[in-house]
Design a protein around this motif. Structure first.
Motif, PDB file in Angstrom:
ATOM      1  N   SER A 169      43.494 -84.722 -41.045  1.00  0.00           N
ATOM      2  CA  SER A 169      43.973 -86.038 -40.592  1.00  0.00           C
ATOM      3  C   SER A 169      43.668 -87.122 -41.613  1.00  0.00           C
ATOM      4  O   SER A 169      44.516 -87.982 -41.894  1.00  0.00           O
ATOM      5  CB  SER A 169      43.342 -86.394 -39.243  1.00  0.00           C
ATOM      6  OG  SER A 169      43.777 -85.506 -38.251  1.00  0.00           O
ATOM      7  N   GLU A 170      42.471 -87.113 -42.160  1.00  0.00           N
ATOM      8  CA  GLU A 170      42.097 -88.098 -43.185  1.00  0.00           C
ATOM      9  C   GLU A 170      42.966 -87.942 -44.427  1.00  0.00           C
ATOM     10  O   GLU A 170      43.393 -88.929 -45.033  1.00  0.00           O
ATOM     11  CB  GLU A 170      40.619 -87.942 -43.578  1.00  0.00           C
ATOM     12  CG  GLU A 170      39.671 -88.738 -42.756  1.00  0.00           C
ATOM     13  CD  GLU A 170      39.874 -90.232 -42.935  1.00  0.00           C
ATOM     14  OE1 GLU A 170      39.322 -90.825 -43.887  1.00  0.00           O
ATOM     15  OE2 GLU A 170      40.594 -90.824 -42.112  1.00  0.00           O
TER      16      GLU A 170
ATOM     17  N   TYR B 161      46.024 -86.834 -44.602  1.00  0.00           N
ATOM     18  CA  TYR B 161      47.343 -87.401 -44.312  1.00  0.00           C
ATOM     19  C   TYR B 161      47.301 -88.925 -44.239  1.00  0.00           C
ATOM     20  O   TYR B 161      48.251 -89.589 -44.667  1.00  0.00           O
ATOM     21  CB  TYR B 161      47.921 -86.830 -43.007  1.00  0.00           C
ATOM     22  CG  TYR B 161      48.652 -85.538 -43.235  1.00  0.00           C
ATOM     23  CD1 TYR B 161      49.966 -85.542 -43.685  1.00  0.00           C
ATOM     24  CD2 TYR B 161      48.028 -84.323 -43.017  1.00  0.00           C
ATOM     25  CE1 TYR B 161      50.642 -84.362 -43.923  1.00  0.00           C
ATOM     26  CE2 TYR B 161      48.705 -83.131 -43.242  1.00  0.00           C
ATOM     27  CZ  TYR B 161      49.996 -83.145 -43.695  1.00  0.00           C
ATOM     28  OH  TYR B 161      50.660 -81.980 -43.933  1.00  0.00           O
ATOM     29  N   ARG B 162      46.225 -89.468 -43.731  1.00  0.00           N
ATOM     30  CA  ARG B 162      46.106 -90.933 -43.616  1.00  0.00           C
ATOM     31  C   ARG B 162      46.189 -91.601 -44.981  1.00  0.00           C
ATOM     32  O   ARG B 162      46.858 -92.617 -45.152  1.00  0.00           O
ATOM     33  CB  ARG B 162      44.786 -91.312 -42.939  1.00  0.00           C
ATOM     34  CG  ARG B 162      44.603 -92.836 -42.786  1.00  0.00           C
ATOM     35  CD  ARG B 162      43.235 -93.210 -42.263  1.00  0.00           C
ATOM     36  NE  ARG B 162      42.143 -92.876 -43.147  1.00  0.00           N
ATOM     37  CZ  ARG B 162      41.801 -93.566 -44.251  1.00  0.00           C
ATOM     38  NH1 ARG B 162      42.495 -94.628 -44.620  1.00  0.00           N
ATOM     39  NH2 ARG B 162      40.770 -93.197 -44.982  1.00  0.00           N
TER      40      ARG B 162
ATOM     41  N   GLN C  78      40.171 -80.408 -38.533  1.00  0.00           N
ATOM     42  CA  GLN C  78      41.256 -81.345 -38.221  1.00  0.00           C
ATOM     43  C   GLN C  78      40.953 -82.746 -38.743  1.00  0.00           C
ATOM     44  O   GLN C  78      41.856 -83.458 -39.186  1.00  0.00           O
ATOM     45  CB  GLN C  78      41.533 -81.393 -36.719  1.00  0.00           C
ATOM     46  CG  GLN C  78      42.733 -82.253 -36.356  1.00  0.00           C
ATOM     47  CD  GLN C  78      44.026 -81.796 -37.018  1.00  0.00           C
ATOM     48  OE1 GLN C  78      44.384 -80.641 -36.946  1.00  0.00           O
ATOM     49  NE2 GLN C  78      44.715 -82.712 -37.687  1.00  0.00           N
TER      50      GLN C  78
END
Length: 170
Positions: free
Chosen positions: A159-160, A162-163, A155
């Motif tokens: 998440s990174e 998408y960031r 995850q």
């Protein structure tokens, strides 16, 4: 880093952008580096590249092509890039190629191949894809083939990714 005032080291011309090199991370770097150093020394990476281009790249390009077609100066990021064989393809199409990997030896291969193929708009950095050293919303596409499953915390990688992806990026 001018923004956070943190100093990072440089190994063989590649910035090592990992804030905290844990013992586990050092071992991981060492093992991947040994593998790619061997491939570099023996030239095995050339055979690997031809196999990739023939047996894997066409399907990946087709799948990615359903969502993204490179335009001149789009910024393509490959996480866990290794020798960045796919990056070569998109670099030839005009994309700016950025690769991040834990192995300096893999980055040496990627850099050498980019130069050999006349791809000038590249940046290869040594880093941890769970804590990427990139600003938010900077990449048109983030690609990671065969890398996320190597992490306990998948995850964090997602998440990174998408960031750092631009709005409406792929």
């Amino acid at each position: 880093c001018l923004q956070c005032k943190r100093a990072y080291k440089d190994i063989d011309g590649f910035p090592v952008l990992i804030p905290d090199l844990t013992e586990d991370m050092q071992l991981t770097m060492q093992k991947w580096d040994e593998l790619y150093a061997h491939k570099f020394k023996t030239g095995e990476y050339k055979t690997d590249m031809l196999d990739y281009q023939k047996n894997h790249q066409p399907n990946i390009v087709d799948q990615v092509g359903e969502y993204w077609q490179p335009k001149k100066d789009n910024v393509y990021l490959e996480i866990g890039c290794g020798p960045s064989y796919l990056g070569l393809y998109y670099g030839k199409k005009g994309a700016i190629v950025v690769g991040i990997d834990i192995s300096i030896s893999a980055l040496k291969i990627a850099s050498k191949l980019a130069k050999q193929h006349g791809i000038k708009k590249t940046l290869f950095v040594c880093g941890d894809i769970t804590q990427m050293p990139f600003a938010t919303s900077k990449f048109d596409i983030v690609y990671g083939g065969g890398v996320i499953e190597h992490f306990r915390d998948t995850q964090a990688v997602v998440s990174e990714s998408y960031r750092i992806l631009k709005p409406n990026g792929v």
